[in-house]
Motif scaffolding. Structure first.
Motif, short mmCIF file in Angstrom:
data_model
loop_
_atom_site.label_atom_id
_atom_site.label_comp_id
_atom_site.label_asym_id
_atom_site.label_seq_id
_atom_site.Cartn_x
_atom_site.Cartn_y
_atom_site.Cartn_z
N SER A 1 0.81 -1.23 0.00
CA SER A 1 0.00 0.00 0.00
C SER A 1 0.84 1.27 0.00
O SER A 1 0.29 2.36 -0.17
N GLY A 2 2.15 1.17 0.23
CA GLY A 2 2.94 2.38 0.35
C GLY A 2 2.55 3.19 1.57
O GLY A 2 2.31 4.39 1.51
N LEU A 3 2.45 2.48 2.70
CA LEU A 3 2.07 3.12 3.95
C LEU A 3 3.03 2.68 5.05
O LEU A 3 3.39 1.50 5.11
N PRO B 1 -7.70 5.50 2.19
CA PRO B 1 -7.22 6.55 1.27
C PRO B 1 -8.16 7.75 1.20
O PRO B 1 -7.72 8.85 0.89
N HIS C 1 1.88 8.05 3.94
CA HIS C 1 2.29 7.64 2.59
C HIS C 1 3.81 7.53 2.53
O HIS C 1 4.51 8.45 2.92
N HIS D 1 6.91 6.37 -0.42
CA HIS D 1 7.11 6.13 -1.86
C HIS D 1 8.45 5.44 -2.06
O HIS D 1 9.40 5.70 -1.32
N TYR E 1 -5.98 5.56 -5.37
CA TYR E 1 -5.16 6.55 -4.67
C TYR E 1 -3.77 5.94 -4.49
O TYR E 1 -3.58 4.76 -4.71
N HIS E 2 -2.84 6.77 -4.00
CA HIS E 2 -1.51 6.24 -3.74
C HIS E 2 -1.57 4.97 -2.89
O HIS E 2 -0.93 3.98 -3.20
N SER E 3 -2.35 5.00 -1.82
CA SER E 3 -2.26 3.92 -0.82
C SER E 3 -3.44 2.97 -0.81
O SER E 3 -3.49 2.07 0.03
N GLY E 4 -4.40 3.16 -1.70
CA GLY E 4 -5.55 2.26 -1.66
C GLY E 4 -6.56 2.63 -2.72
O GLY E 4 -6.28 3.39 -3.64
#
Lengths: 555, 555
Positions: free
Chosen positions: A174-176, A252, A280, A282, B467-470
């Motif tokens: 998820s990039g979290l 999100p 977030h 990256h 979205y970026h994360s979900g």
């Protein structure tokens, strides 16, 4: 020992690090011209630490014992140094006051909890004992968000989050990342980059500020054009309240009524203690580059930034300095390298022949990130726009220097303060259509304030962040003060802030309200808007135990 | 006359428009297979309007006169039709109740103010008379945000914003438009496009919903990947409160404490009446195209969407349907054109030879906007990712059809309801890492609920926003109901909602809380989070005059 490091009690940054002008031959003449200060003048001595005049701690033994019971004796501090470094942030007002030798009110006790459970117990103790809790991150705030009210008669606890400094988990799909609130910028980026990730949040305070502080003040960083302001970066949150923890899950986007996430963002400790966030992250991009550009005028630079924001390009940094700040940048170049390539007489002569007025030149930095092919594509889109506005690319050198020096400015402020000059920053954001008028009004207001206090002041500006509909303008100002520096500073600072709100700008784009800006809150968000925030604070903290008087001035 | 048009009192959309299955040969067999309904069955008659059983209006003559004094007699309505169309939104629960012929509680009076000043006077009257104000936009809400509480004993005013329907100003430099809250989607886009601009906000309800409604419920649109959710689009706001107007200025970003903007967003009328917003507008891009893709499996489709979100590409639409919804899409194709090209037996045979399981095929739409060269660049980036996940491009045909038909789904719901089947939608958002498990849990929960109530139910899903994360997962479900349709519906809907929050999803990504979802609020945002919202509501509306009982269930 707590293991938590603090900045110099009397200035910015780490002991042993300071700005040095001696390898920058143009710096001294520039300062002389700008504010009439001879930098070779004798420095004003900082008072010896043991000469500081502190009020006695109001925390009695019983209270001390209760805190010790929660966090252990080595994590409860009432010594002068702990109390002094937790009294203020690092605004010029803060530095002037601490250097004056007299602190009218300090926290009575500093505690360093190890985890959220300990934070919960401290908060419960504070409420049951009717004490005040002021959460403390890196102490870099410049809006007065950390100081106890001078007339606060209750026990004031500075709750230092410095031991909650771990990256707990990275959700790689998820990039979290789940991260504790007390982690400082460099530690966070190091932990993340070790595993190939970046947060991409680089405020000027980066080297010493914390995730929790960024959230509590709605921070923004140098690459926020790409990564978002902290308000965009933060998805999940945990905030300790007297009866338990507010848990915002890292979805999100959500349609769940008024945003609790956006109540906690910017809350400056008034709603509770932020202990953790899910943010977030990256993948570190294959290419990260900042290029330098020159524009013939400030208007051309602003127009180009606006057009980039409207275009299909999405650079990571869009920054342009006015002519005054450009001159300042040129004046800080070292003898032999870096930004010199921009200011070389050869290039200047070429531009002069093209009809540029050298006094109007504006230096710009634009950053690109992503796959190499993407960076090439974006650079091409930007190049067209820059050209349309008469600008030229000057290459990687200035950008690399900017990247290296970007966190150094606060040290220059200390250098000047050592020599009797007060300087600080004020920033705002407004729609594109208002920017030029806001700029002119602000420059005029500062000029008038300098005239009124009878000094030769300096003010310069850069556009620091671009959005679809507007941008952040960031002003830096300085003058040689007399023996009432805070009073003089207030006059200049107030004139600038008033110009912001009169011109359709906000009181701050990313430095928070604190007590420094609260006088402008109603003008900015309307009196009825203030009443909504007051309803929230009064309902959530009826006995004013959580950093009272911040954001909304006391009635 | 007010000039404000309303939807059918008994269903979705405009009189005279209805779903017709007769040119879609695969529809009837599909419905038969999916929920065991023979669509040629006799339709259930909607009751005659004058047979509806309404409670008497509680607004007495004096109150009526006071409202008339504010807005004029022709803008104060107490007739049955006005009261009925302002009682509910358009959820299946709403339609079932209104079609049952009995309305336990309706607004007592409907007013149509002409401007913000009149809204202010109505609000002041309501508070001084201890009446209830429920703001009304397009009436498309499906979360019960509009209905008066059945046991409300005070006078209930439905405040219809329909006459505040103008674009007031476009700031062409900043890309900002000042727009009144009551304007409906098509009117807004027409006004903007006339001058070369677009808002880019296209929720499923677009044809009938309003800007104010989008804001009050945190709406999201089909192109929100590019243009942002309404929470991103809205910068400035005006909201009428008893003592004046909250004015949020349209700055691009601000550090002014807890966000007042984000308190008003999603407030569903509980804090006041939104009258105006300043919103991002964009130049209509030279190219706008939606392409259709096919993926061999749902997992492949989800993985591709995630990778696109992580990549340097930024498409305007990212949508992928599960195999069940793909089958539904194929079943709605008409005899001769459009989506047929996707489902042709020739293509299917080719895919089968490649080893695809035709029952697992997932249809995807990806949208691109910008300069032609930018669209080409982005398509190339996406094509690589699609290929990596085994997907294929099927061209513009399906995308164009999707674009034409995208607002038609609610008419299908009415078609089914006419024939004794209840259907509705539930959507959520969660981190990428949770999506597949959330999906499986939800499908299983719905299956179990259908089993419990003894029906052959249908449920299908698409990913609607990335979205970026979900991402947002959007579920559509239907079944043939018995004589207690609301009870049956509740059992299925509750099972789905519970699966969402149990799996780390939010109770709604863009449909609001209302009364339909409030039972899950504490599970979603934590009990302590609810207390923050309660503090805000209680402080801002101590006598519960503003749409009480929405979002937070009554204690």
């Amino acid at each position: 020992m707590t293991g938590v490091k603090h900045m110099k009690w009397w200035g910015w940054g780490d002991e042993g690090i300071a700005f040095d002008h001696r390898d920058k031959p143009e710096f001294a003449p520039f300062v002389e011209r700008a504010i009439g200060l001879d930098v070779s003048t004798a420095t004003v001595p900082v008072p010896a630490f043991d000469e500081l005049d502190l009020p006695a701690s109001r925390a009695d033994e019983a209270f001390h014992a209760q805190l010790t019971d929660i966090v252990g004796g080595e994590h409860v501090h009432t010594d002068a140094m702990a109390r002094v470094v937790h009294t203020f942030g690092k605004s010029i007002r803060d530095l002037l006051r601490v250097r004056s030798g007299t602190l009218s009110r300090t926290p009575d006790v500093v505690v360093y909890p190890a985890d959220e459970q300990q934070v919960q117990r401290i908060v419960e103790l504070a409420v049951s004992a009717d004490a005040v809790v002021i959460p403390f991150g890196g102490g870099t705030n410049i809006s007065g968000s950390l100081e106890p009210a001078v007339d606060e008669e209750r026990v004031v606890i500075s709750l230092d989050l410095g031991r909650l400094n771990r990256v707990l988990e990275i959700d790689e799909v998820s990039g979290l990342a789940r991260v504790q609130a007390g982690i400082q910028g460099p530690d966070l980026e190091r932990e993340l980059s070790r595993r190939g990730w970046t947060l991409g949040h680089f405020p000027d305070s980066f080297t010493h500020s914390t995730l929790g502080g960024w959230i509590a003040t709605r921070s923004s960083g140098m690459q926020s054009d790409k990564y978002g302001d902290i308000a965009d970066i933060v998805r999940g949150l945990r905030m300790v309240r007297p009866n338990g923890v507010v848990v915002v899950r890292p979805v999100p986007s959500a349609s769940t009524g008024p945003s609790i996430r956006e109540m906690i963002l910017g809350s400056e400790g008034r709603l509770g203690v932020i202990t953790e966030a899910t943010v977030h992250v990256h993948r570190v991009p294959p290419v990260r580059v900042v290029l330098g550009y020159l524009f013939p005028t400030w208007d051309a630079g602003l127009a180009a930034m606006r057009e980039i924001a409207e275009s299909d390009a999405s650079p990571s940094v869009t920054r342009v300095s006015d002519a005054r700040e450009t001159a300042f940048s040129f004046a800080t170049r070292t003898r032999s390298k870096g930004i010199q390539s921009v200011g070389t007489s050869v290039l200047m002569k070429v531009l002069q022949r093209r009809g540029w007025d050298l006094d109007e030149i504006c230096l710009s930095f634009i950053g690109y990130e992503g796959e190499a092919s993407h960076v090439r594509y974006e650079k091409k889109l930007v190049r067209r726009i820059v050209r349309r506005h008469g600008g030229i690319l000057v290459g990687k050198g200035p950008g690399a220097l900017y990247d290296r020096k970007k966190f150094d400015t606060p040290y220059i402020r200390d250098f000047l303060l050592d020599r009797g000059a007060a300087g600080d920053v004020s920033e705002t954001a407004a729609p594109w259509s208002r920017l030029r008028q806001l700029y002119d009004t602000t420059m005029a207001a500062a000029g008038k304030a300098y005239e009124d206090i009878g000094v030769q002041g300096w003010i310069m500006c850069h556009l620091s962040h671009s959005y679809h509909s507007g941008a952040c303008l960031y002003f830096t100002f300085a003058f040689v003060h007399d023996d009432q520096p805070v009073k003089q500073y207030d006059q200049v600072k107030s004139a600038i802030q008033q110009a912001f709100v009169d011109s359709g700008g906000t009181l701050s784009h990313h430095h928070a309200v604190g007590v420094e800006h609260s006088a402008w809150l109603a003008q900015d968000v309307s009196p009825e808007g203030v009443e909504l925030v007051r309803a929230l604070f009064d309902g959530a903290d009826p006995n004013r135990n959580f950093n009272p008087d911040k954001i909304i001035p006391p009635a």
